[in-house]
Design a protein around this motif. Sequence first.
Motif, PDB file in Angstrom:
ATOM      1  N   UNK A 183       6.370   8.321  -7.693  1.00  0.00           N
ATOM      2  CA  UNK A 183       6.660   7.822  -9.546  1.00  0.00           C
ATOM      3  C   UNK A 183       8.291   7.095  -9.478  1.00  0.00           C
ATOM      4  N   UNK A 184       8.954   8.363  -9.309  1.00  0.00           N
ATOM      5  CA  UNK A 184      10.257   9.122  -9.242  1.00  0.00           C
ATOM      6  C   UNK A 184      10.782   7.788  -8.046  1.00  0.00           C
ATOM      7  N   UNK A 185      10.113   8.159  -6.912  1.00  0.00           N
ATOM      8  CA  UNK A 185      10.644   7.520  -5.264  1.00  0.00           C
ATOM      9  C   UNK A 185       9.883   5.751  -5.712  1.00  0.00           C
ATOM     10  N   UNK A 186      10.113   4.771  -6.521  1.00  0.00           N
ATOM     11  CA  UNK A 186       9.551   3.378  -6.209  1.00  0.00           C
ATOM     12  C   UNK A 186       9.731   2.743  -5.171  1.00  0.00           C
ATOM     13  N   UNK A 187      11.093   2.786  -4.673  1.00  0.00           N
ATOM     14  CA  UNK A 187      11.310   1.563  -3.861  1.00  0.00           C
ATOM     15  C   UNK A 187      10.995   2.220  -2.022  1.00  0.00           C
ATOM     16  N   UNK A 188      11.145   3.342  -2.329  1.00  0.00           N
ATOM     17  CA  UNK A 188      10.267   4.380  -1.139  1.00  0.00           C
ATOM     18  C   UNK A 188       8.830   4.270  -1.019  1.00  0.00           C
ATOM     19  N   UNK A 189       8.119   4.162  -1.699  1.00  0.00           N
ATOM     20  CA  UNK A 189       6.826   3.778  -2.213  1.00  0.00           C
ATOM     21  C   UNK A 189       6.329   2.563  -2.052  1.00  0.00           C
ATOM     22  N   UNK A 190       7.005   1.254  -1.651  1.00  0.00           N
ATOM     23  CA  UNK A 190       6.789  -0.227  -1.719  1.00  0.00           C
ATOM     24  C   UNK A 190       6.752  -0.517  -0.060  1.00  0.00           C
ATOM     25  N   UNK A 191       7.874   0.607   0.511  1.00  0.00           N
ATOM     26  CA  UNK A 191       7.878   0.743   2.469  1.00  0.00           C
ATOM     27  C   UNK A 191       6.683   1.420   2.363  1.00  0.00           C
ATOM     28  N   UNK A 192       6.766   2.610   2.071  1.00  0.00           N
ATOM     29  CA  UNK A 192       4.959   3.156   2.354  1.00  0.00           C
ATOM     30  C   UNK A 192       4.145   2.013   1.995  1.00  0.00           C
ATOM     31  N   UNK A 193       3.078   1.141   0.682  1.00  0.00           N
ATOM     32  CA  UNK A 193       2.254   0.184   0.826  1.00  0.00           C
ATOM     33  C   UNK A 193       2.363  -0.726   2.280  1.00  0.00           C
ATOM     34  N   UNK A 194       3.759  -0.902   2.351  1.00  0.00           N
ATOM     35  CA  UNK A 194       4.026  -1.963   2.980  1.00  0.00           C
ATOM     36  C   UNK A 194       3.580  -1.946   4.813  1.00  0.00           C
ATOM     37  N   UNK A 195       4.317  -0.957   4.632  1.00  0.00           N
ATOM     38  CA  UNK A 195       4.301  -0.146   6.658  1.00  0.00           C
ATOM     39  C   UNK A 195       2.209   0.312   6.764  1.00  0.00           C
ATOM     40  N   UNK A 196       1.280   0.914   5.687  1.00  0.00           N
ATOM     41  CA  UNK A 196       0.082   0.734   5.650  1.00  0.00           C
ATOM     42  C   UNK A 196      -1.024  -1.215   5.801  1.00  0.00           C
ATOM     43  N   UNK A 197       0.063  -1.547   5.123  1.00  0.00           N
ATOM     44  CA  UNK A 197      -0.334  -2.332   4.956  1.00  0.00           C
ATOM     45  C   UNK A 197      -0.326  -3.353   6.639  1.00  0.00           C
ATOM     46  N   UNK A 198       0.879  -2.976   6.968  1.00  0.00           N
ATOM     47  CA  UNK A 198       0.773  -3.860   8.292  1.00  0.00           C
ATOM     48  C   UNK A 198       0.516  -2.874   9.475  1.00  0.00           C
ATOM     49  N   UNK A 199      -0.533  -1.635   9.062  1.00  0.00           N
ATOM     50  CA  UNK A 199      -0.798  -1.108  10.145  1.00  0.00           C
ATOM     51  C   UNK A 199       0.342  -0.354  11.550  1.00  0.00           C
ATOM     52  N   UNK A 200       1.324  -0.357  10.992  1.00  0.00           N
ATOM     53  CA  UNK A 200       2.338  -0.215  11.494  1.00  0.00           C
ATOM     54  C   UNK A 200       2.115   0.720  12.515  1.00  0.00           C
ATOM     55  N   UNK A 201       2.287   1.149  13.798  1.00  0.00           N
ATOM     56  CA  UNK A 201       2.921   1.808  15.278  1.00  0.00           C
ATOM     57  C   UNK A 201       0.725   2.220  14.619  1.00  0.00           C
ATOM     58  N   UNK A 202       0.115   1.747  14.003  1.00  0.00           N
ATOM     59  CA  UNK A 202      -1.610   1.910  14.154  1.00  0.00           C
ATOM     60  C   UNK A 202      -2.014   2.912  13.098  1.00  0.00           C
ATOM     61  N   UNK A 203      -0.754   2.915  12.434  1.00  0.00           N
ATOM     62  CA  UNK A 203      -0.791   3.666  11.079  1.00  0.00           C
ATOM     63  C   UNK A 203       0.050   4.737  10.983  1.00  0.00           C
ATOM     64  N   UNK A 204       0.475   5.750  12.548  1.00  0.00           N
ATOM     65  CA  UNK A 204       0.749   6.554  12.646  1.00  0.00           C
ATOM     66  C   UNK A 204       2.227   6.667  11.675  1.00  0.00           C
ATOM     67  N   UNK A 205       3.374   5.209  11.653  1.00  0.00           N
ATOM     68  CA  UNK A 205       4.616   5.603  11.019  1.00  0.00           C
ATOM     69  C   UNK A 205       4.537   5.507   9.228  1.00  0.00           C
ATOM     70  N   UNK A 206       3.264   5.363   8.723  1.00  0.00           N
ATOM     71  CA  UNK A 206       2.862   5.467   7.276  1.00  0.00           C
ATOM     72  C   UNK A 206       2.447   7.207   7.186  1.00  0.00           C
ATOM     73  N   UNK A 207       1.871   7.473   7.857  1.00  0.00           N
ATOM     74  CA  UNK A 207       1.805   8.723   8.043  1.00  0.00           C
ATOM     75  C   UNK A 207       3.336   9.449   8.371  1.00  0.00           C
TER      76      UNK A 207
END
Length: 802
Positions: A625-649
Amino acid sequence: MMATMAETIISFATARTAVIFLFLLRFSYPFQAEWPFRKFTKCYSNHNCKSTQSHRRKDVFKSSSGALVTSPLCFSLKSISPRDEIPNTERLSEKDKKNHLKEASLAYLAKIIQRKLDELRPRNSRNFHIPNSNETEEVDNSNINLISNYASSNFTDIAKVIVKGRFLDTTCTKKGENILEELFWKAPSPFLLLHEQQILLELNSINQISILQNAICTMQYLLIMGMQLGVSGGSNSKHLSHLEPIAKNNPRNTDWIDPWCSNHVQQLKYERDTTGGMELLAHLLRKRTPQGAFDLLVDLGVWEKHEDLSLLRSGFPTRFTEEEESMATDSIQNNTNEDIDTLLGLRQDLRHLKVYTIDSESTSEIDDGISLERLTHSDGSTTDRLWIHIADVDRWAPRHSEIIKIAQRRSTSLYLPTGPIPMFPNCLSSGCMSLRAGHDNCALSLGVELLPDGSIDTSSIVLSPSLIRVQYRLSYNEVDEMLEEGVGFNEEWELGAMLFAAKQRKSYRCQNGSTEGIISAQIPSYNAIVEYCDHEEDKIAIDIKINNGYNTGVNMTTGAASSSMTLDQYVPFVSQSQLIVTEMMILAGEAIGKWAISNGQVKAAIAEPIPLELPFRSQAAPEFRTRLTETKTLNLLQQKNAGGGYCAAWFLRRFLRAARVSSEPSAHKGMGLDCYVQWTSPIRRYSDLQVHAAIKQRLRYIKVQELIESGAQIPSAITSTDIGASIEKCRGKVGMILSPINFNEGSSGFARASRVVSRSSHQYWLFEHVRRRVKNQKHGQRQLSFDCTVLGCVDETRNQYA
């Protein structure tokens, strides 16, 4: 005192007077003297001796028992003029004495190192020469032989005692430690070697023992210097904080000639002091660098080419001493017939349960087993009770024993590519403490039933010391095959039932906020396995195994994994057997916490009920909740499945909060649990053993209170340490204050250091594996390449990386 008085008188008299005095001393000394010469005078320094071939030796006496002893006086066989004045060596300053000792120690150590190197060289390349007695002018050969025989026999025995244990934890192998010790006790005495080098000593202020001791200290400096190969940074490190108390309790002089203490190596490791090592390398005309020190130690055979320097730097004990091994053997014999829990009637016989142990093939320390009991109720319905059996290490290493101090010193077992370094000696950790198949084993057993949603039925928790018998010692691969082929759902239906319970538990934890529910693709890890192989380079084979997160990912059978599905070709799927074991251990951690909260309290006659203090591990929820910008980046990495999901992890790690340990129960959001206590590896972790001791003390205390209330007699073998309270007060039915276990006891610094050492060791062998792959590439082949994933990629099109 007699020798000191003689030296004082000699310093003020002529040489002739000294002869008369020593002649009188010959008959007043308490031992029968066997003088090995006829003419004798004191030899002091180069400017007082007329001959460069002066010989220095100690007096040799024979006691009534026939044992040879020495006096602190030293004489030469070469006479000097009676008119020569004998200097007063008492006037030497402390600085001069230290300089003499430093020079003598360096010369002696350099000499025996050179002798060892020449022994290891081919015979036709040796150039080292020791002059014999015939090459010395005007020497009484009979006297030389007598002194030489004495020095070679008596000094060897003394040196063996002095050097024993001084190089503990400076090599990774017992062989290297033996070579270091033999380097000193197999060498001639300092008197003979330094005499042949024509180095004259002020032996009123130095003796052979001092030279030997400081030569050993100098070798320790060299070892510390070699350990610094590849290290950068300051003299102190947070990873060596566990050695700080040793350094503070044993302060050293600023000079590199140190007081003789057993903790000298640990002090040097903490301070990373290499002064003496550089002096020695300069004396040997070698490079005064860590690489130069490393090469010298490899040449001597002390270290291997692939010596684990990170392990040696850490201060972690590399092996058990002979005293510790003997202590472990004695504890098995002494504890065979005495079991406090059996005396109190606490230990339940659970040998009717079918117990499985599931671990890797190479594991010898088996500290957990699982079983399933199907209960039939009065209405005809059935429920499954899951049993988790943990090795009862406290049975063999009770609180008052010396054995527990061995584990306390190490704090944890260390697992390296070259093999494990256990917390207890092997006769205990792989013997009576381990849950061995086909044997009756002591355990601390926890029984629990699950509710339909996968949560724990708190009222069903059963906890007791037990006696179990392991039917099956299985590996992860064997259990996977049994489940895939259907054996785990028919003949061994208990395995299938436990798999269902494990999936139920994982689903419950994910719904409860576990991070595994947020990120499904966890970053894989690797293990380097090093084994002896005669036809490989350096006779060492390296195998790299890739492991997926043990409690994440998708479970698949071998048949499904070999199908045409789109899969990561490098990362294996999580095995079903690993899922079973992991979820059962997590279940045990939550259940023991709930038991401590609801059932661990005891009544006192006056005070409020006393709760059981355990080290509850907790973790706050990720801060999204206190890191909204970074949370959006995390959601984007999950949607793109970047690196087979490892980048989001990887990106998710910045949201996770640090885990805490407290006596107050609190939720562990990272695992999706209401509470959690780590206690399932008492053979490998000292903190888990502490939890066992606290639980068993409480169980015994409750039982003793029941005996008091029923009027029964308390067994005489029960002590205050066994129940964590005063026996006298307990017998008087008086409310008491329990003495809780100190969970900060033990070296947590070693536990932190072990993680650093393990990571460094695996990295080293991974790089060595890559180096060999590149080296062994055949000429004309396509250039060797490796696939990789940039975990820190946020948006590749915008060159955004984190």
